[in-house]
Design an enzyme around this catalytic site. Sequence first.
Site, PDB file in Angstrom:
ATOM      1  CG  ASN A  23      -1.986  -0.910   0.871  1.00 20.55           C
ATOM      2  OD1 ASN A  23      -2.364  -1.284  -0.299  1.00 20.55           O
ATOM      3  ND2 ASN A  23      -2.755  -1.301   2.158  1.00 20.55           N
ATOM      4  CB  CYS A 116     -14.621  -3.654  -4.695  1.00 18.80           C
ATOM      5  SG  CYS A 116     -13.915  -4.000  -2.997  1.00 18.80           S
ATOM      6  NE  ARG A 121     -12.190  -0.522  -0.582  1.00 18.18           N
ATOM      7  CZ  ARG A 121     -10.969  -1.331  -0.861  1.00 18.18           C
ATOM      8  NH1 ARG A 121     -10.908  -2.490  -1.226  1.00 18.18           N
ATOM      9  NH2 ARG A 121      -9.805  -0.695  -0.378  1.00 18.18           N
ATOM     10  NE  ARG A 396      -5.690  -7.343  -6.008  1.00 19.76           N
ATOM     11  CZ  ARG A 396      -6.528  -6.942  -5.771  1.00 19.76           C
ATOM     12  NH1 ARG A 396      -7.758  -7.383  -5.473  1.00 19.76           N
ATOM     13  NH2 ARG A 396      -6.578  -5.483  -5.474  1.00 19.76           N
TER      14      ARG A 396
HETATM   15  C1  UD1 Z   1      -6.839   1.558   1.589  1.00 24.80           C
HETATM   16  C2  UD1 Z   1      -5.822   0.324   1.354  1.00 24.80           C
HETATM   17  C3  UD1 Z   1      -6.552  -0.883   2.102  1.00 24.80           C
HETATM   18  C4  UD1 Z   1      -7.246  -0.662   3.333  1.00 24.80           C
HETATM   19  C5  UD1 Z   1      -8.173   0.529   3.397  1.00 24.80           C
HETATM   20  C6  UD1 Z   1      -8.501   1.150   4.849  1.00 24.80           C
HETATM   21  C7  UD1 Z   1      -4.608   0.774  -0.320  1.00 24.80           C
HETATM   22  C8  UD1 Z   1      -4.211   0.794  -1.696  1.00 24.80           C
HETATM   23  N1  UD1 Z   1      -5.507   0.124   0.151  1.00 24.80           N
HETATM   24  O1  UD1 Z   1      -7.974   1.414   0.984  1.00 24.80           O
HETATM   25  O2  UD1 Z   1      -5.848  -1.993   1.925  1.00 24.80           O
HETATM   26  O3  UD1 Z   1      -8.269  -1.593   3.833  1.00 24.80           O
HETATM   27  O4  UD1 Z   1      -7.160   1.667   2.857  1.00 24.80           O
HETATM   28  O5  UD1 Z   1      -7.244   0.989   5.699  1.00 24.80           O
HETATM   29  O6  UD1 Z   1      -3.940   1.832   0.335  1.00 24.80           O
HETATM   30  N2  UD1 Z   1     -14.717   5.858   1.320  1.00 24.80           N
HETATM   31  C9  UD1 Z   1     -15.678   6.612   0.732  1.00 24.80           C
HETATM   32  N3  UD1 Z   1     -15.491   7.614  -0.539  1.00 24.80           N
HETATM   33  C10 UD1 Z   1     -14.339   7.911  -0.967  1.00 24.80           C
HETATM   34  C11 UD1 Z   1     -13.223   7.043  -0.239  1.00 24.80           C
HETATM   35  C12 UD1 Z   1     -13.717   6.067   0.636  1.00 24.80           C
HETATM   36  O7  UD1 Z   1     -16.843   6.574   1.099  1.00 24.80           O
HETATM   37  O8  UD1 Z   1     -14.102   8.603  -1.922  1.00 24.80           O
HETATM   38  C13 UD1 Z   1     -15.118   5.084   2.238  1.00 24.80           C
HETATM   39  C14 UD1 Z   1     -14.964   3.830   1.962  1.00 24.80           C
HETATM   40  O9  UD1 Z   1     -15.827   2.885   1.403  1.00 24.80           O
HETATM   41  C15 UD1 Z   1     -14.369   2.901   3.334  1.00 24.80           C
HETATM   42  C16 UD1 Z   1     -13.824   4.145   4.135  1.00 24.80           C
HETATM   43  O10 UD1 Z   1     -14.296   5.234   3.401  1.00 24.80           O
HETATM   44  O11 UD1 Z   1     -15.636   2.627   3.981  1.00 24.80           O
HETATM   45  C17 UD1 Z   1     -12.258   4.049   3.953  1.00 24.80           C
HETATM   46  O12 UD1 Z   1     -11.961   3.621   2.862  1.00 24.80           O
HETATM   47  P1  UD1 Z   1     -10.287   4.262   2.266  1.00 24.80           P
HETATM   48  O13 UD1 Z   1      -9.387   4.421   3.213  1.00 24.80           O
HETATM   49  O14 UD1 Z   1     -10.402   5.001   0.837  1.00 24.80           O
HETATM   50  O15 UD1 Z   1      -9.564   2.673   1.528  1.00 24.80           O
HETATM   51  P2  UD1 Z   1      -8.873   2.700   0.221  1.00 24.80           P
HETATM   52  O16 UD1 Z   1      -7.879   3.895   0.313  1.00 24.80           O
HETATM   53  O17 UD1 Z   1      -9.707   2.373  -0.862  1.00 24.80           O
END
Ligand code: UD1
Length: 416
Positions: A23, A116, A121, A396
Amino acid sequence: MDKLLITGGNRLAGDITVAGAKNAALPILCAGLLTAGDIDLHNLPQLQDVRTMLKLLRQMGLRVEINGERAQLNGAMIDKPEAPYEMVKTMRASILVLGPLLARFGEARVSLPGGCAIGSRPVDQHIRGLQAMGAEISIEAGYIHARAKRLKGARIVTDMVTVTGTENLLMAATLADGVTVLENAAREPEVTDLANLLVKMGAKIEGIGTDRLKIEGVASLHGAEHQVIADRIETGTFLCAVAATGGDVTLRNTRADLLDSAMDKLREAGAVLSSGADWIRVQMDSRPRAVSFRTTEYPGFPTDMQAQFMAVNVVAEGSSNATETIFENRFMHVQEMNRLGANIVIEGNTAIVQGVDKLVGAPVMATDLRASASLVIAGLAAQGQTLVDRIYHLDRGYDRMELKLRAVGAQIERVS
Ligand code: UD1
């Protein structure tokens, strides 16, 4: 399709070298889009998501030379600022190209990630943040089409803490005109690692490691050399494997301060942990004790460790609760663990685990990356043979996991 055949019951002992963090590597590779200079990376993990990201970046014109854990990137010839659906659908983190492309080239087309396995997400926060910086964004035929002559600094408060959202906006802000403040920024060590690289590239960032990042945009960034931090989730996965099976393993090339909350929980479970600057030793001589936890943002207990910890709890003495607050639908390992004889019931976003004396091996199916890792741990702790199917999920995010486990005495082999 590859599977892992595990004969459980072995104690684990020896050394494992931990890879660079997936990550951290994914956003760091995307930072190669921000400059025409050379980025020289060390400790790049050799795993499928990294290969997918490199393929995507090469399609855009990034020049990449890989030599084991070393990678050299050059973004002087980028001519196609576009991430097609075929790539984004296999890896959501592809969205990380959006901020850098828009900031440097004034335009980007990136497919929406879509559904996903671990929940819906969305990427609304990424889009809203870029709009606040003056980008014009439209959604056309499943693609995010973003345009901005030059992004402008802005104060952005995200609705929730988002890791890749913070990284996207951080990268975009480095080349924006003026000052950007990201409030409610993610504090994950991988965000910090990216920020440290950006500073080496000439970015002006204050508040690194905090939830308020202040970025003063610069006209251009230059090349840099960087070592990707250790993968704290891979580290935690091996710690859990030893906690579940018993043993004495030293993890090399990793840092205890990246996973304080998980280490505290392992101590509560009865593991004896010691550490130095770049190693962690775990010793487990008894059956684990059940420990309850709740996933939260860093520095809290990571959602990416929830499944692996559950594999410890299913063989532990006593009962425990695991509450998932970050992602909906992240309990898909539960049904599979129950097939091995675990006793887990789900109520809302909490899994209630009653520890059992023994698990018995069975064929199980991996559904996502961390769920796969938890099934491997459960298989190592189970009696008899466990066959974990669909391990492309595991590949992955883990660099040759079965080889590392075999080196410490696990009976595990890849079968086609
Ligand atoms: C990253 C990590 C993943 C980890 C996650 C949480 C990477 C590549 N992946 O995923 O391994 O499980 O952080 O620690 O670094 N959300 C929204 N809108 C947005 C963005 C996020 O609603 O625009 C929500 C998501 O659905 C989720 C929460 O916010 O419920 C946190 O997600 P996020 O921190 O964005 O996860 P990732 O960055 O995708």
